[in-house]
Design a protein around this motif. Structure first.
Motif, PDB file in Angstrom:
ATOM      1  N   THR A  21       5.556   9.919  -6.016  1.00  0.00           N
ATOM      2  CA  THR A  21       6.410   9.464  -4.906  1.00  0.00           C
ATOM      3  C   THR A  21       5.981  10.574  -3.893  1.00  0.00           C
ATOM      4  O   THR A  21       5.948  10.087  -2.802  1.00  0.00           O
ATOM      5  CB  THR A  21       7.970   9.540  -5.320  1.00  0.00           C
ATOM      6  OG1 THR A  21       8.274  10.632  -6.113  1.00  0.00           O
ATOM      7  CG2 THR A  21       8.064   8.166  -6.004  1.00  0.00           C
ATOM      8  N   GLU A  24       2.515   9.019  -2.737  1.00  0.00           N
ATOM      9  CA  GLU A  24       2.557   7.704  -2.371  1.00  0.00           C
ATOM     10  C   GLU A  24       3.307   7.552  -1.100  1.00  0.00           C
ATOM     11  O   GLU A  24       3.046   7.047   0.044  1.00  0.00           O
ATOM     12  CB  GLU A  24       3.123   6.843  -3.164  1.00  0.00           C
ATOM     13  CG  GLU A  24       2.581   6.510  -4.705  1.00  0.00           C
ATOM     14  CD  GLU A  24       1.046   5.625  -4.211  1.00  0.00           C
ATOM     15  OE1 GLU A  24       1.206   4.805  -3.454  1.00  0.00           O
ATOM     16  OE2 GLU A  24      -0.159   5.995  -4.563  1.00  0.00           O
ATOM     17  N   LEU A  25       4.466   8.372  -0.964  1.00  0.00           N
ATOM     18  CA  LEU A  25       5.452   8.449   0.114  1.00  0.00           C
ATOM     19  C   LEU A  25       5.197   9.701   1.175  1.00  0.00           C
ATOM     20  O   LEU A  25       5.872   9.474   2.199  1.00  0.00           O
ATOM     21  CB  LEU A  25       6.884   8.424  -0.297  1.00  0.00           C
ATOM     22  CG  LEU A  25       7.133   7.343  -1.242  1.00  0.00           C
ATOM     23  CD1 LEU A  25       8.721   7.545  -1.768  1.00  0.00           C
ATOM     24  CD2 LEU A  25       6.914   6.011  -0.852  1.00  0.00           C
ATOM     25  N   GLU A  26       4.161  10.491   0.949  1.00  0.00           N
ATOM     26  CA  GLU A  26       3.753  11.563   1.842  1.00  0.00           C
ATOM     27  C   GLU A  26       5.018  12.241   2.074  1.00  0.00           C
ATOM     28  O   GLU A  26       5.149  12.543   3.196  1.00  0.00           O
ATOM     29  CB  GLU A  26       3.241  11.039   3.200  1.00  0.00           C
ATOM     30  CG  GLU A  26       1.791  10.516   2.888  1.00  0.00           C
ATOM     31  CD  GLU A  26       1.315   9.694   4.091  1.00  0.00           C
ATOM     32  OE1 GLU A  26       1.396  10.442   5.134  1.00  0.00           O
ATOM     33  OE2 GLU A  26       0.340   8.955   3.924  1.00  0.00           O
ATOM     34  N   SER A  27       5.723  12.512   1.293  1.00  0.00           N
ATOM     35  CA  SER A  27       6.898  13.393   1.375  1.00  0.00           C
ATOM     36  C   SER A  27       7.350  14.263   0.290  1.00  0.00           C
ATOM     37  O   SER A  27       7.463  13.621  -1.210  1.00  0.00           O
ATOM     38  CB  SER A  27       8.083  12.744   1.709  1.00  0.00           C
ATOM     39  OG  SER A  27       9.435  13.199   1.737  1.00  0.00           O
ATOM     40  N   VAL A 218      12.605  10.055   2.906  1.00  0.00           N
ATOM     41  CA  VAL A 218      11.508   8.876   3.106  1.00  0.00           C
ATOM     42  C   VAL A 218      11.712   8.502   4.531  1.00  0.00           C
ATOM     43  O   VAL A 218      12.525   7.549   4.919  1.00  0.00           O
ATOM     44  CB  VAL A 218      11.552   7.650   1.952  1.00  0.00           C
ATOM     45  CG1 VAL A 218      10.422   6.850   2.286  1.00  0.00           C
ATOM     46  CG2 VAL A 218      11.602   8.491   0.519  1.00  0.00           C
ATOM     47  N   GLY A 220      10.589   5.998   7.324  1.00  0.00           N
ATOM     48  CA  GLY A 220      10.128   4.768   7.665  1.00  0.00           C
ATOM     49  C   GLY A 220       9.447   4.628   9.024  1.00  0.00           C
ATOM     50  O   GLY A 220      10.601   4.779   9.952  1.00  0.00           O
ATOM     51  N   ARG A 225       3.037   4.929   9.622  1.00  0.00           N
ATOM     52  CA  ARG A 225       2.993   5.370   8.267  1.00  0.00           C
ATOM     53  C   ARG A 225       2.744   4.316   7.157  1.00  0.00           C
ATOM     54  O   ARG A 225       2.690   4.419   5.814  1.00  0.00           O
ATOM     55  CB  ARG A 225       4.118   6.270   7.988  1.00  0.00           C
ATOM     56  CG  ARG A 225       4.135   7.485   8.682  1.00  0.00           C
ATOM     57  CD  ARG A 225       5.489   8.068   8.722  1.00  0.00           C
ATOM     58  NE  ARG A 225       5.798   8.612   7.253  1.00  0.00           N
ATOM     59  CZ  ARG A 225       5.713   9.948   7.103  1.00  0.00           C
ATOM     60  NH1 ARG A 225       5.236  10.688   8.169  1.00  0.00           N
ATOM     61  NH2 ARG A 225       6.010  10.551   5.820  1.00  0.00           N
ATOM     62  N   ASP A 227       4.069   1.061   4.991  1.00  0.00           N
ATOM     63  CA  ASP A 227       5.507   0.474   4.145  1.00  0.00           C
ATOM     64  C   ASP A 227       5.735   1.554   3.122  1.00  0.00           C
ATOM     65  O   ASP A 227       5.555   1.428   2.329  1.00  0.00           O
ATOM     66  CB  ASP A 227       5.165  -0.918   3.538  1.00  0.00           C
ATOM     67  CG  ASP A 227       6.257  -1.240   2.681  1.00  0.00           C
ATOM     68  OD1 ASP A 227       7.274  -0.779   3.032  1.00  0.00           O
ATOM     69  OD2 ASP A 227       6.234  -2.129   1.799  1.00  0.00           O
ATOM     70  N   THR A 228       6.450   2.515   3.940  1.00  0.00           N
ATOM     71  CA  THR A 228       6.769   3.647   2.738  1.00  0.00           C
ATOM     72  C   THR A 228       8.085   3.201   2.124  1.00  0.00           C
ATOM     73  O   THR A 228       8.312   3.571   1.091  1.00  0.00           O
ATOM     74  CB  THR A 228       7.087   5.086   3.670  1.00  0.00           C
ATOM     75  OG1 THR A 228       7.975   4.594   4.854  1.00  0.00           O
ATOM     76  CG2 THR A 228       5.974   5.551   3.992  1.00  0.00           C
ATOM     77  N   ALA A 231       7.528   0.629  -0.366  1.00  0.00           N
ATOM     78  CA  ALA A 231       6.596   1.320  -1.615  1.00  0.00           C
ATOM     79  C   ALA A 231       7.619   2.298  -2.384  1.00  0.00           C
ATOM     80  O   ALA A 231       7.727   2.236  -3.547  1.00  0.00           O
ATOM     81  CB  ALA A 231       5.487   2.483  -1.051  1.00  0.00           C
ATOM     82  N   SER A 232       8.624   2.823  -1.735  1.00  0.00           N
ATOM     83  CA  SER A 232       9.582   3.510  -2.453  1.00  0.00           C
ATOM     84  C   SER A 232      10.535   2.828  -3.396  1.00  0.00           C
ATOM     85  O   SER A 232      10.730   3.082  -4.822  1.00  0.00           O
ATOM     86  CB  SER A 232      10.579   4.478  -1.584  1.00  0.00           C
ATOM     87  OG  SER A 232      11.336   3.662  -0.967  1.00  0.00           O
TER      88      SER A 232
END
Ligand SMILES: O=P(O)(O)OC[C@H](O)CO
Length: 393
Positions: A21, A24-27, A218, A220, A225, A227-228, A231-232
């Motif tokens: 995560t 994928e979520l860049e966090s 996350v 948004g 960015r 669809d974060t 995706a989560s």
């Protein structure tokens, strides 16, 4: 990304899930957080107001809906008072969500020294540019205490759910390192609107560990960015091994997420979903949501409608350990159009609290069956409109 792994996907409590995560979520995930659950306006408005009143250095506030109401007045007066006493106060409000707010509130804020920014006011010459709304709910005080959740500022959110016209909602108070991520999230639109970034110790102080929860903010921002949030949700549902609780105001799962829910059922995951009943503020959303129920019900997903009043909560709990909270709904508007902020929380204790809250709401909800999936003649035209504009809902 876990769809092809099926039962071999990591558990949400595994380090591998946190690593995936993060990428994928860049966090990043932070440790040592404490998240307090504030149920209904009777709990969260006083807590947020007290936090504002306690500010010594900085306040950042961002919301979607604010209209004329006692709670809005109290907030405006408290923010103004702090600004008049030397606190740096930054205020972002969505231009559509606040269109019914009296201009005098903004004048009072500006006059007191609050820096006010309106996010994309309606432009009738270029209405399509206004489709992207700022749906985030963020309050950060002195860079140390943060709030997020589903609620805006209007009478319907005030008090408890003692009256039919109130809205059932939840906000969360966060302490610990994740608060810096809320501040970064505020900076995202502050930079977009003003060209400047808030920085320094007044906004980003050292944050000690306050608890034992792991948390991941996350952001948004679909235009920048992708669809974060979707995706989560997808990662969490595809990683589920035992149970998924969903309590959402606007539940219009797209094909990918419906697929994930069905795959989860094939793995034997128990899924319970609470949605608003006919007290929903946007009936077209409920009718469009219902068009997706048959395949979910047939697969054994349990769907309920909340009875007492409009349900505006936004909560997903996976395997009694991962909780997804924040401003994001369960629809394409959230995933592909609006600016949002969610927080993923990993904690069995926190998830147990969310389950207890979910079960209290469940006790006041009615279970839906296949018989509830039909449409009356008067509902059909609205449902067709809903299906046509589904990617916008
Ligand atoms: O009621 P809200 O605050 O979740 O907003 C719902 C709208 O679809 C956001 O554009």
């Amino acid at each position: 990304m876990y769809a092809e792994l099926g039962a071999r996907a990591p558990e949400v409590s595994d380090a591998e899930f946190r690593e995936d995560t993060t990428v994928e979520l860049e966090s990043t995930w932070t440790e040592g957080n404490e998240v307090e659950t504030l149920v209904n306006g009777g709990e969260y408005f006083p807590a947020m107001l007290d936090a504002v009143k306690s500010a010594q250095k900085t306040i950042t506030f961002e919301t979607f809906v604010a209209v004329n109401a006692v709670v809005t007045y109290d907030l405006v007066m408290a923010l103004s008072d702090r600004a008049e006493n030397g606190v740096k106060v930054h205020f972002i409000i969505d231009g559509i969500g606040s269109r019914k707010m009296d201009e005098r509130y903004l004048e009072k804020l500006r006059h007191s020294g609050v820096e006010v920014e309106i996010y994309k006011p309606m432009n009738y010459l270029s209405p399509w540019d206004c489709n992207n709304r700022d749906h985030r709910k963020i309050l950060v005080v002195d860079g140390k205490v943060g709030f997020t959740g589903g609620a805006g500022y209007a009478d319907c959110w005030d008090g408890d759910v003692e009256k039919e016209w109130r809205w059932r909602d939840t906000m969360y108070c966060l302490r610990g390192p994740v608060v810096a991520d809320l501040q970064h999230a505020f900076n995202d639109n502050w930079k977009e609107l003003t060209g400047s970034t808030l920085s320094g110790e007044e906004y980003f102080p050292y944050l000690k560990q306050e608890g034992r929860m792991k948390a991941q903010a996350v952001l948004g921002a679909p235009q920048e960015r992708g669809d974060t949030l979707g995706a989560s949700y997808l990662l969490a549902i595809d990683a589920a091994k035992e149970s998924i609780l969903i309590e959402h105001a606007y539940f219009i799962p797209n094909k990918e997420l419906r697929g994930a829910l069905l795959r989860a059922r094939q793995r034997g995951v128990e899924i319970d979903i609470i949605l608003p009943n006919d007290k929903i503020d946007t009936p077209v959303v409920r009718l469009t949501s219902r068009s997706h129920w048959p395949e979910l019900l047939e697969a054994g997903v349990r769907i309920y409608e909340y009875g007492p009043c409009m349900l505006h909560g936004k909560l997903i709990v996976v395997d009694d350990v991962l909780s997804i909270i924040g401003s994001g709904n369960f629809d394409d508007r959230t995933f592909f159009i609006n600016d949002e902020l969610n927080v993923n929380v990993l904690s069995r204790e926190f998830a147990a609290e969310q389950r207890a809250m979910f079960e209290r709401d469940l006790a006041q909800s009615q279970r839906m069956t296949m018989e509830d999936t039909g449409y009356s003649w008067s509902e059909r035209p609205k449902m067709w409109v809903g299906k046509l504009i589904e990617p916008q809902l």
